[in-house]
Motif scaffolding. Structure first.
Motif, short mmCIF file in Angstrom:
data_model
loop_
_atom_site.label_atom_id
_atom_site.label_comp_id
_atom_site.label_asym_id
_atom_site.label_seq_id
_atom_site.Cartn_x
_atom_site.Cartn_y
_atom_site.Cartn_z
N VAL A 71 -9.87 26.86 -12.78
CA VAL A 71 -9.61 28.22 -11.98
C VAL A 71 -11.00 28.74 -11.56
O VAL A 71 -11.99 28.61 -12.12
N THR A 72 -10.81 29.35 -10.47
CA THR A 72 -11.95 29.97 -9.99
C THR A 72 -12.61 31.36 -10.66
O THR A 72 -13.74 31.38 -10.40
N VAL A 73 -11.80 31.73 -11.53
CA VAL A 73 -12.50 32.79 -12.44
C VAL A 73 -13.30 32.08 -13.41
O VAL A 73 -13.71 33.06 -14.40
N SER A 74 -13.27 31.03 -13.36
CA SER A 74 -13.99 30.29 -14.39
C SER A 74 -13.48 30.18 -15.79
O SER A 74 -14.08 30.68 -16.96
N LEU A 75 -12.47 29.46 -16.07
CA LEU A 75 -11.72 29.02 -17.37
C LEU A 75 -11.88 27.27 -17.27
O LEU A 75 -11.13 26.94 -16.31
N PRO A 76 -12.66 26.75 -17.83
CA PRO A 76 -13.81 27.22 -19.04
C PRO A 76 -14.95 27.79 -18.37
O PRO A 76 -15.06 27.58 -17.04
N GLU A 77 -15.44 28.58 -19.14
CA GLU A 77 -16.52 29.57 -18.83
C GLU A 77 -17.85 28.81 -18.32
O GLU A 77 -18.13 27.76 -18.97
N ARG A 78 -18.31 29.30 -17.28
CA ARG A 78 -19.67 28.69 -16.72
C ARG A 78 -20.51 29.74 -16.32
O ARG A 78 -20.08 31.09 -16.27
N ASN A 79 -21.91 29.41 -16.73
CA ASN A 79 -22.96 30.64 -16.53
C ASN A 79 -24.05 30.15 -15.47
O ASN A 79 -25.08 29.90 -15.92
N TYR A 80 -23.82 29.79 -14.22
CA TYR A 80 -24.86 29.22 -13.46
C TYR A 80 -25.68 30.33 -13.17
O TYR A 80 -26.89 29.93 -12.86
N GLU A 81 -25.64 31.42 -12.98
CA GLU A 81 -26.30 32.81 -12.83
C GLU A 81 -27.58 32.44 -13.85
O GLU A 81 -28.76 32.82 -13.65
N LEU A 82 -27.19 32.31 -15.06
CA LEU A 82 -28.09 32.39 -16.14
C LEU A 82 -28.90 31.23 -15.98
O LEU A 82 -30.13 31.24 -16.30
N ALA A 83 -28.37 30.14 -15.83
CA ALA A 83 -29.22 28.86 -15.32
C ALA A 83 -30.35 29.10 -14.29
O ALA A 83 -31.46 28.75 -14.36
#
Length: 223
Positions: A95-107
């Motif tokens: 899903v585009t709202v990110s489920l499962p959660e991703r955190n590419y901004e952090l990377a």
């Protein structure tokens, strides 16, 4: 300035379906299991009536948040083996709202900081990246005064116990890790070592243990 695109209706509907507390608990339970889950198992685990669990699991499947599979739990095949059980597991759809959660901004932030500091000091980029990741993990631990399992759950790692080991069912940097495995997994390893350090958790150690369908790092009893 570019404006973000609206999420597709199907994705919005899927996220809205998780707003119901019992349904969200069922979704969280199913995706944290190492294999598909039956209605009976889900109902028993959460203390729900079978009819209630079945209703919400079907709604999650209708929204493509869960996939339905059929397996014989008896291990028998052929005549007399019985009907296959209807089981649920996390959907292959993202899903585009990110489920499962991703955190590419952090990377991205960690990688950018490492590059900039390396250019300023001459220190190898990877060395700086590992230090920055460790510092961030320590800082995250300082913001959350719960135990390591609860912290990992809060930040989307989807931890689950496998004996004395804590396995992380979700990689926050999944797409990056697939293409830049050594760099990203090393960053993640030092991030989680920083978390353990910040929590003064000396009973566990973060180790690289890549395997399909989960984070490349797991937490094992300290030697």
């Amino acid at each position: 300035m570019d404006h973000p695109k609206e999420a597709p209706h199907a994705d919005v509907s899927a996220v809205a379906a998780l707003d119901e507390p019992t349904r969200r608990r069922l979704y969280d339970h199913v995706v944290r299991q190492p294999g598909p889950v039956s209605r009976d198992e889900a109902a028993a685990a959460l203390g729900l009536a079978l009819r209630t669990a079945a209703f919400h699991l079907e709604r999650l499947a209708d929204e493509s948040l869960l996939d339905v599979v059929y397996e014989r739990r008896s291990g028998r095949t052929g005549p007399g083996a019985g009907r296959p059980a209807k089981l649920y597991k996390r959907s292959t759809k993202q899903v585009t709202v990110s489920l499962p959660e991703r955190n590419y901004e952090l990377a991205g932030r960690l990688l950018a900081q490492a590059l900039e500091e390396s250019e300023d000091t001459g220190e190898p980029v990877r060395t700086v990246l590992h230090r920055k990741a460790h510092e961030l993990g320590t800082w995250l631990a300082g913001q959350d005064h719960t135990g390591v399992f609860d912290l990992l759950e809060r930040y989307g790692f989807e931890p689950r116990h496998d004996g004395e080991v804590i396995v992380l069912g979700n990689c926050l940097f999944h797409a990056l890790a697939r293409e830049h495995t050594q760099t990203v997994c090393g960053m993640n390893l030092h991030l989680l070592r920083g978390v353990l350090h910040g929590l003064d958790e000396d009973r566990l150690q973060a180790c690289l243990a890549p395997a399909p369908g989960r984070c490349c790092v797991r937490l094992e009893p300290a030697s």
